[in-house]
Design an enzyme around this catalytic site. Structure first.
Site, PDB file in Angstrom:
ATOM      1  N   SER A 126       9.979 -19.716 -61.953  1.00  0.00           N
ATOM      2  CA  SER A 126      11.291 -20.277 -62.309  1.00  0.00           C
ATOM      3  C   SER A 126      12.430 -19.532 -61.611  1.00  0.00           C
ATOM      4  CB  SER A 126      11.499 -20.213 -63.824  1.00  0.00           C
ATOM      5  OG  SER A 126      10.428 -20.856 -64.481  1.00  0.00           O
TER       6      SER A 126
HETATM    7  N1  SAM Z   1       8.008 -19.235 -66.071  1.00  0.00           N
HETATM    8  C1  SAM Z   1       6.960 -19.274 -65.091  1.00  0.00           C
HETATM    9  C2  SAM Z   1       7.132 -18.159 -64.098  1.00  0.00           C
HETATM   10  O1  SAM Z   1       8.048 -17.359 -64.267  1.00  0.00           O
HETATM   11  O2  SAM Z   1       6.357 -18.089 -63.136  1.00  0.00           O
HETATM   12  C3  SAM Z   1       6.948 -20.583 -64.359  1.00  0.00           C
HETATM   13  C4  SAM Z   1       6.426 -21.686 -65.158  1.00  0.00           C
HETATM   14  S1  SAM Z   1       6.201 -23.149 -64.228  1.00  0.00           S
HETATM   15  C5  SAM Z   1       7.822 -23.752 -64.068  1.00  0.00           C
HETATM   16  C6  SAM Z   1       5.486 -24.171 -65.498  1.00  0.00           C
HETATM   17  C7  SAM Z   1       4.056 -23.815 -65.815  1.00  0.00           C
HETATM   18  O3  SAM Z   1       3.637 -24.588 -66.930  1.00  0.00           O
HETATM   19  C8  SAM Z   1       3.083 -24.139 -64.692  1.00  0.00           C
HETATM   20  O4  SAM Z   1       2.362 -22.981 -64.343  1.00  0.00           O
HETATM   21  C9  SAM Z   1       2.184 -25.228 -65.277  1.00  0.00           C
HETATM   22  O5  SAM Z   1       0.849 -25.155 -64.818  1.00  0.00           O
HETATM   23  C10 SAM Z   1       2.271 -24.907 -66.760  1.00  0.00           C
HETATM   24  N2  SAM Z   1       1.952 -26.030 -67.648  1.00  0.00           N
HETATM   25  C11 SAM Z   1       2.318 -27.323 -67.565  1.00  0.00           C
HETATM   26  N3  SAM Z   1       1.842 -28.012 -68.609  1.00  0.00           N
HETATM   27  C12 SAM Z   1       1.168 -27.117 -69.388  1.00  0.00           C
HETATM   28  C13 SAM Z   1       0.456 -27.220 -70.619  1.00  0.00           C
HETATM   29  N4  SAM Z   1       0.344 -28.380 -71.275  1.00  0.00           N
HETATM   30  N5  SAM Z   1      -0.109 -26.110 -71.128  1.00  0.00           N
HETATM   31  C14 SAM Z   1      -0.020 -24.916 -70.474  1.00  0.00           C
HETATM   32  N6  SAM Z   1       0.641 -24.767 -69.298  1.00  0.00           N
HETATM   33  C15 SAM Z   1       1.232 -25.847 -68.774  1.00  0.00           C
END
Ligand code: SAM
Length: 212
Positions: free
Chosen positions: A60
């Site tokens: 992010s």
């Molecule tokens: N905050 C994180 C970082 O600092 O690296 C970035 C997060 S990224 C924007 C969103 C994450 O949510 C992705 O790695 C994606 O695979 C995960 N994701 C999406 N849907 C999900 C779910 N239902 N359960 C768990 N993880 C999920």
């Protein structure tokens, strides 16, 4: 510009962008973002931008990490659930402000890498698992705080149910919508209250539609 100077510039940008909480800024300052991105992106680690981490996912934008962390109003006595570990960067920031962080990531490979990074930084108050975070982590509920780092179509009811009374959840809403909004949900005795914190852009939360 040195990495130190780039980090100082980023912290100034975060302050100017509304991240005024000193504890949040200190947690970001202490967390080496360059360790959470792949080598080709290391020179951009202190740019105020999201960067690719594989599997079509991103680490992010620091501004968003700062604003979401600030909106959680954390204290060091709190148990936090994070949905969407990604690179583990936001997890590391949370771990410096909370008692314990439970984090769920749907991509096993991303989670493995994130766990390695957290271990290398000697962060020991994080428990992580692979799975569908929209289902929450019922065995560990209730949580005083929940942070969802991917955009849900609607406020996930199972997660609201795992929030302690008085607890706060921060979640981007509008998965298929170009105009997503960051929403703060406060759990009350009667149900919950929501507050719009402004527009954001996130990758979608992927999971069981029935769970949302
Ligand atoms: N905050 C994180 C970082 O600092 O690296 C970035 C997060 S990224 C924007 C969103 C994450 O949510 C992705 O790695 C994606 O695979 C995960 N994701 C999406 N849907 C999900 C779910 N239902 N359960 C768990 N993880 C999920």
């Amino acid at each position: 510009m040195t990495a130190h100077a780039r980090k100082a510039k980023l912290l100034m940008e975060l302050r100017a962008g509304g991240v005024g909480d000193r504890r949040v800024l200190a947690a970001i300052e202490k967390t080496p973002r360059e360790k959470f991105v792949a080598p080709p992106f290391r020179d951009k680690a202190y740019d105020n931008v999201a960067l690719p981490i594989g599997f079509h996912q991103t680490i992010s934008q620091p501004q968003v990490v700062g604003l979401m962390t600030q909106a959680l109003e954390l204290t060091d006595r709190m148990k936090v659930l994070e949905v969407g570990t990604g690179s583990g960067y936001q997890t590391a920031v949370l771990s410096r402000l909370a008692r314990r962080v439970y984090t769920i990531e749907r991509h096993a490979e991303l989670l493995r890498e994130a766990e390695k990074r957290l271990a290398a930084l000697r962060i020991t108050n994080v428990t992580a698992k692979t799975g569908d975070g929209s289902l929450g982590w019922p065995e560990q509920a209730p949580f005083q705080r929940i942070l969802v780092t991917a955009a849900a179509a609607d406020i996930p009811p199972l997660l609201v149910g795992q929030l302690a009374v008085g607890g706060i959840m921060i979640v981007p809403i509008g998965a298929d919508d170009p105009m997503q909004h960051l929403v703060r949900v406060r759990r009350t005795e009667q149900g919950s209250e929501t507050e719009d914190l402004g527009p954001v852009k996130f990758v979608p939360l992927v999971g069981e539609p029935a769970a949302r």
